[in-house]
Design a protein around this motif. Structure first.
Motif, short mmCIF file in Angstrom:
data_model
loop_
_atom_site.label_atom_id
_atom_site.label_comp_id
_atom_site.label_asym_id
_atom_site.label_seq_id
_atom_site.Cartn_x
_atom_site.Cartn_y
_atom_site.Cartn_z
N VAL A 34 5.66 -12.97 -3.54
CA VAL A 34 5.97 -11.84 -4.42
C VAL A 34 5.30 -10.60 -3.85
CG1 VAL A 34 6.30 -13.18 -6.53
CG2 VAL A 34 4.01 -12.46 -5.88
N ALA A 35 5.93 -9.45 -4.02
CA ALA A 35 5.38 -8.21 -3.49
C ALA A 35 5.69 -7.07 -4.45
CB ALA A 35 5.95 -7.89 -2.11
N SER A 36 4.71 -6.19 -4.61
CA SER A 36 4.89 -5.00 -5.43
C SER A 36 5.32 -3.82 -4.57
CB SER A 36 3.58 -4.66 -6.15
OG SER A 36 3.66 -3.40 -6.78
N LEU A 37 6.24 -3.02 -5.09
CA LEU A 37 6.71 -1.82 -4.38
C LEU A 37 6.31 -0.56 -5.12
CD1 LEU A 37 10.34 -2.97 -3.45
CD2 LEU A 37 8.23 -3.28 -2.16
N ALA A 85 0.83 -1.20 0.00
CA ALA A 85 0.00 0.00 0.00
C ALA A 85 0.87 1.25 0.00
CB ALA A 85 -0.93 -0.01 1.21
N LEU A 86 1.91 1.26 0.82
CA LEU A 86 2.82 2.39 0.86
C LEU A 86 3.49 2.61 -0.49
CD1 LEU A 86 4.61 4.54 2.21
CD2 LEU A 86 6.06 2.71 3.05
N GLY A 87 4.02 1.54 -1.09
CA GLY A 87 4.71 1.67 -2.37
C GLY A 87 3.81 2.20 -3.47
N GLU A 88 2.59 1.68 -3.55
CA GLU A 88 1.67 2.10 -4.61
C GLU A 88 1.18 3.54 -4.40
OE1 GLU A 88 0.76 0.69 -7.35
OE2 GLU A 88 1.44 -1.39 -7.13
N LEU A 89 0.80 3.88 -3.17
CA LEU A 89 0.26 5.22 -2.91
C LEU A 89 1.34 6.30 -3.01
CD1 LEU A 89 -2.22 4.33 -0.06
CD2 LEU A 89 -2.82 5.38 -2.25
N GLU A 90 2.55 6.00 -2.56
CA GLU A 90 3.64 6.97 -2.70
C GLU A 90 3.94 7.20 -4.17
OE1 GLU A 90 7.74 8.39 -3.24
OE2 GLU A 90 6.96 6.42 -3.80
N ASN A 91 3.92 6.13 -4.95
CA ASN A 91 4.14 6.23 -6.38
C ASN A 91 3.06 7.09 -7.04
OD1 ASN A 91 3.86 4.90 -9.33
ND2 ASN A 91 5.95 4.64 -8.60
#
Length: 447
Positions: free
Chosen positions: A364-367, A182-188
């Motif tokens: 697997v994880a998305s950043l 959530a952090l990676g996607e929203l910061e992006n």
């Protein structure tokens, strides 16, 4: 209303919970048993949410409606009840249901499947219940996206430096999959949206990840966890390891380490726990409040009760040590659901149920867009390749061809066109303007 009314000669299978396990179990049973059983599914929502895609829905990469599956649409041979299960009395084979409207009532059954899942595991942190935002349902993902973009609007429109700093400070508590993704996607997303806010500088936003342990993403291994910390730090994200949130009253954040600060956005993703409804049942529970199960997912000591997913303690037959239970994650839930419907079908035909056995293949994880980490089958991958693996895996597990196609179209459109960064934050007050217009106006008095 009583569940005994209208009972037919065919057995009644009651599934409490319409999440991934509940929906897929019902889907399998309606295919295999057809008219040989009545199947009822109870859930507070009329749809199943595919939670691994919530970060992308929050960031706008996916349409939120495409990460949910309408239960009534896919479970055409099942009776779907929208309501909350308040208690389970297996001794009398009844559950008490609180529907969206009307009085609570009891429903009887012959066989029960407990698929209530888990809820956020919170701690008694002062202020958390008032200002914290969870991240387990699609409604929360939508609200969080609107909230982050709304904070950018606030920061770009104020002349008060303190208000601006507070609006642009985003705190995520919990370094597991949900928090990091959530952090990676929203910061992006927010960094992309900043191009439309000339009043917000490149260093005005502050993103903070708070984790009580000494590492993040333990599921992908220490090496990938360290890489994730390094990758997020390069993007200016503060990683606070071995740190706890002690208070957040009125958005005033106090951590166990460092100086206090103010924030309008506090997202809590620090773990899950079994649904507390299980505490209002006579089913056998383990020390963590989960239903005790045998390897075939039958409830321990009961022939006509089954459980799987996050609310079930299913023995892990692949573990090196005895007594280990399967982890509460999507990988096990997906496989348990498919076997569970087969085992119930076998049981109704007098055949032996098969034990659940699946060796964990990795994670697997998305950043964020084009960034990720993975550790599968002993192979460690990072960057674009890991991000692509993340999307490919979850696309394959997304229920129904309809939803797979819609998700694929969303991703294709995202490649061809720029992100949508409009906030619909006022959706939480849809009647406000009409209410003002409908208020009677006071006549002016002439002097």
């Amino acid at each position: 209303m009583n569940g005994e009314a209208g009972r037919t000669n065919v057995p009644h299978i009651l599934i409490v919970g319409g999440g991934y396990v509940g929906m897929y179990t019902a889907l399998g049973l309606q295919r295999k048993l057809r008219r040989k059983a009545r199947i009822t599914v109870i859930d507070p929502r009329s749809y199943m949410t595919y939670q691994p895609f919530l970060p992308e829905a929050a960031a706008g990469s996916l349409e939120p409606r495409h990460v949910v599956v309408p239960l009534r649409k896919v479970l055409k041979r099942c009776h779907v009840i929208t309501g909350e299960v308040r208690s389970i009395d297996h001794a009398s084979k009844t559950v008490n249901v609180d529907p969206e409207a009307g009085e609570p009532y009891d429903i009887g059954y012959d066989t029960i499947v407990v698929a209530l899942g888990a809820i956020s595991r919170t701690l008694p942190v002062p202020g958390l219940a008032d200002v914290g935002i969870g991240f387990k349902q699609v409604e929360e993902a939508i609200a969080l996206r609107n909230h982050v973009l709304d904070r950018l609007d606030v920061a770009a429109s104020t002349t008060d430096p303190a208000v601006k700093q507070r609006a642009l400070t985003f705190v995520f508590v919990g370094g597991g999959f949900a928090g990091v993704e959530a952090l990676g996607e929203l910061e992006n997303m927010a960094q992309y949206a900043r191009r439309y806010y000339p009043q917000i500088g490149s260093h005005d936003m502050r993103w903070v990840l708070v984790e009580a342990s000494g590492h993040i993403l333990p599921e992908v291994g220490p090496e990938m966890g360290v890489y994730t910390v390094e990758e997020l730090s390069k993007r200016g994200i503060e990683i606070r390891l071995e740190t706890k949130l002690e208070s957040c009253v009125d958005g005033h954040v106090v951590l166990s380490k460092g100086k206090p600060f103010d924030s309008d956005t506090i997202i809590w993703t620090a773990g899950v726990k079994a649904n507390p409804v299980l505490g209002h049942s006579d089913l056998p529970l383990d020390e963590r409040g989960r239903v005790r199960c045998l390897p075939e997912m039958r409830v321990d000591g009961l022939d006509d009760a089954w459980a799987a997913g996050d609310n079930a303690a299913v023995p892990d037959l692949t573990a090196d040590e005895p007594g280990v239970m399967t982890a509460p994650n999507a990988q096990h839930a997906v496989r348990q659901a498919k076997l569970l419907s087969k085992n119930i079908t076998r049981s109704t035909k007098g055949r032996v149920a098969k034990p659940y056995k699946h060796r964990y293949v990795g994670s697997v994880a998305s950043l964020g867009l084009y960034k990720g980490v993975a550790h599968t089958y002993g192979v460690k991958v990072r960057g674009f390749a890991a991000w692509f693996m993340h999307r490919t895996y979850h696309m394959s597990k997304m229920p129904t061809f309809n939803r797979k196609a819609r998700v694929l179209v969303d991703w294709t459109m995202a490649l061809l066109f720029r992100r949508e960064v409009v906030t619909l934050g006022r959706m939480r007050m849809p009647r406000e303007d009409f209410r003002r217009a409908a208020e009677p106006t006071r006549p002016r008095h002439r002097e």
